[in-house]
Enzyme design. Structure first.
Site, mmCIF file in Angstrom:
data_model
loop_
_atom_site.group_PDB
_atom_site.id
_atom_site.type_symbol
_atom_site.label_atom_id
_atom_site.label_comp_id
_atom_site.label_asym_id
_atom_site.label_seq_id
_atom_site.Cartn_x
_atom_site.Cartn_y
_atom_site.Cartn_z
ATOM 1 C CB CYS A 247 -0.922 -0.016 1.210
ATOM 2 S SG CYS A 247 -1.878 -1.553 1.378
ATOM 3 C CB ALA A 249 -0.073 6.123 -2.503
ATOM 4 N N GLY A 251 4.554 7.048 -1.379
ATOM 5 C CA GLY A 251 5.840 6.543 -1.827
ATOM 6 C C GLY A 251 7.025 6.872 -0.949
ATOM 7 N N GLY A 252 6.806 7.501 0.197
ATOM 8 C CA GLY A 252 7.920 7.827 1.083
ATOM 9 C C GLY A 252 8.651 6.595 1.570
ATOM 10 C CG ASP A 271 -1.984 3.155 -3.439
ATOM 11 O OD1 ASP A 271 -1.545 3.132 -2.268
ATOM 12 O OD2 ASP A 271 -3.092 3.638 -3.741
ATOM 13 C CG ASP A 327 2.370 2.111 6.161
ATOM 14 O OD1 ASP A 327 2.393 2.029 7.404
ATOM 15 O OD2 ASP A 327 2.149 3.173 5.554
ATOM 16 C CB CYS A 377 -0.360 6.250 11.020
ATOM 17 S SG CYS A 377 -1.652 6.455 9.779
#
Length: 462
Positions: A247, A249, A251-252, A271, A327, A377
């Site tokens: 997942c 995006a 892209g960090g 994504d 993530d 998060c």
């Protein structure tokens, strides 16, 4: 502590979170008073920014000290525009445990006087201002009737999403985030024919002072929350491996993985949202990373039923990847600063089934002996420790692994996991930093704890 309100939540969501943080296991360990105190601190700290801005340095392109020096010079130039020469001071600290992280202390809350002329912005824009951003035109909801470029205005954030775009004033629930100078006339902001773009209000007195990174060393200094950088290191990518970011995006983390591999190997980024894919491509190009392959695809369907398939893109045969990062999409209740969340309890609780579908696919795509990292998060048990307990029961060949670095707290009680298992998990719990001993704590302890709420679990497929 500032006079900011606590995060604004629907009553049903507040009650749900309280039941999470005051669950039986927690009450048995710390008692009702301490558990409730932690919960109240959580609601308060979520509306405030972390005490440090975290920058991930592109150490695959330049040494850390070189990037630190260049960043300092750029930020000094920025400060010279709003301060006298003797007031210019930029503090940039290398993280003592993470070799590609630079930390900038956030100054706030500061004694800024609110003005009578008000610009009202959306909650997302207000949160960005608290982390150092200027106000961009799309974020402006209301402004004085005769506002002109050059006017000094106060910026307030609409907490409940009730301000009508184009209004001249707003009497609803709002919070002051700082003062700035209008860069554009009101007539241009709300022009129906051709809406303006760019900066609408340039902040000069923010309640929380943090540098603006708009256009600052875009290929060398990448703004990223500290726990998000930790995830890449915990995954432990090595040159030559094939790695999946399910997942991906914006892209960090994808780019960080490729950088840690020294751009040797292959990082597959998936994504399901088409316009987010373009952002991953842009970030990869900006950071000069060529090992990243990006596909618009639903990761729940990423496993091919044909194990002999040799197609380059998804779906992939089982056991195609050395490491997998999941993530996962989540309720996002750990994000800071977040002054308001308008979601219902049903929406908050809707992510667990999707996360499990993604986890099933991740396990199938992982090679034997491979590493799977699961992260969110958010602060709920259902999306974090309960998912770990479910995974260990559903996939008996998965085992929890130590994490390096481990700078957060251990996992939270309440999901029936053993003390040994909880110690292997990493939960960034900002509410634990909001006491007198932590406030005075030195770096890195303060920076490591006063972060967004975040969760990391690392599994080995035996």
């Amino acid at each position: 502590m500032s006079n900011f309100p606590r995060i604004s939540l629907k009553p049903e969501v507040t009650d749900y979170l309280k039941s999470v943080f005051l669950n039986k296991e927690v009450l048995g360990a710390v008692g009702h008073q301490e558990a409730d105190c932690r919960f109240q601190k959580l609601l308060t700290c979520l509306s405030h920014p972390p005490s440090y801005t975290c920058v991930r340095a592109s150490t695959h392109l330049a040494p850390l000290e070189e990037i630190r020096h260049k960043l300092g010079e750029e930020l000094k130039k920025q400060q010279m525009c709003t301060s006298s020469a003797d007031e210019v001071s930029v503090q940039i600290l290398p993280h003592p445990q993470i070799p590609d992280v630079l930390l900038l202390p956030v100054d706030g809350p500061r004694p800024v006087k609110q003005l009578s002329s008000e610009v009202v912005v959306g909650a997302q824009c207000g949160s960005a201002v608290l982390r150092g951003a200027h106000v961009f035109v799309p974020g402006i909801l209301a402004s004085p009737k005769y506002m002109k470029a050059g006017d000094v205005v106060s910026v307030l954030s609409d907490l409940e999403g009730r301000c009508t775009r184009g209004a001249t004033s707003f009497q609803g629930k709002k919070v002051f985030v700082g003062n700035g100078v209008a860069q554009i006339d009101r007539s241009s902001i709300f022009c129906a024919d051709e809406p303006a773009k760019g900066i609408g209000v340039r902040m000069v007195e923010a309640l929380y002072q943090s540098p603006s990174f708009d256009g600052v060393l875009p290929n060398l200094a990448f703004l990223q929350n500290l726990p998000s950088v930790v995830v890449g290191h915990v995954l432990g990518p090595r040159p030559g491996e094939r790695i999946l970011d399910m997942c991906a995006a914006p892209g960090g983390k994808t780019c960080h993985i490729a950088a840690l591999m020294r751009d040797q190997g292959e990082v597959v980024a998936l994504d399901r949202v088409r316009n987010k894919i373009d952002r991953i491509h842009q970030n990869a190009q900006m950071l000069h990373l060529r090992s990243i392959k990006v596909y618009c695809f639903n990761s729940t369907q990423a496993v091919s039923s044909d194990s002999a398939q040799e197609a380059e893109g998804p779906p992939f045969p089982p056991e195609s990847f050395d490491r997998v990062l999941l993530d996962a999409p989540c309720s996002g209740l750990g994000q800071r600063p977040s002054m308001s969340c308008t979601w219902s309890l049903k929406e908050i609780c809707s992510y667990q089934p999707l996360q499990r579908k993604l986890f099933h696919a991740a396990v199938q795509l992982l090679k034997k002996g491979g590493v799977l990292v699961y992260s969110t998060c958010t602060v709920t048990l259902a999306e974090n420790e309960e998912q770990v307990a479910w995974a260990l029961q559903t996939f008996p060949y998965l085992t929890l692994q130590p994490q390096e670095p481990h700078i957060g707290a251990e996992g939270m009680l309440g999901a029936g996991l053993s003390p040994e298992q909880l110690r292997l998990l990493q939960r960034f719990s900002p509410e634990l930093s909001w006491d007198q001993t932590e406030t005075a704590a030195p770096l890195p302890r303060r920076a490591d704890r006063d972060t967004i709420g975040f969760f990391i679990a690392k599994f080995l497929k035996n």
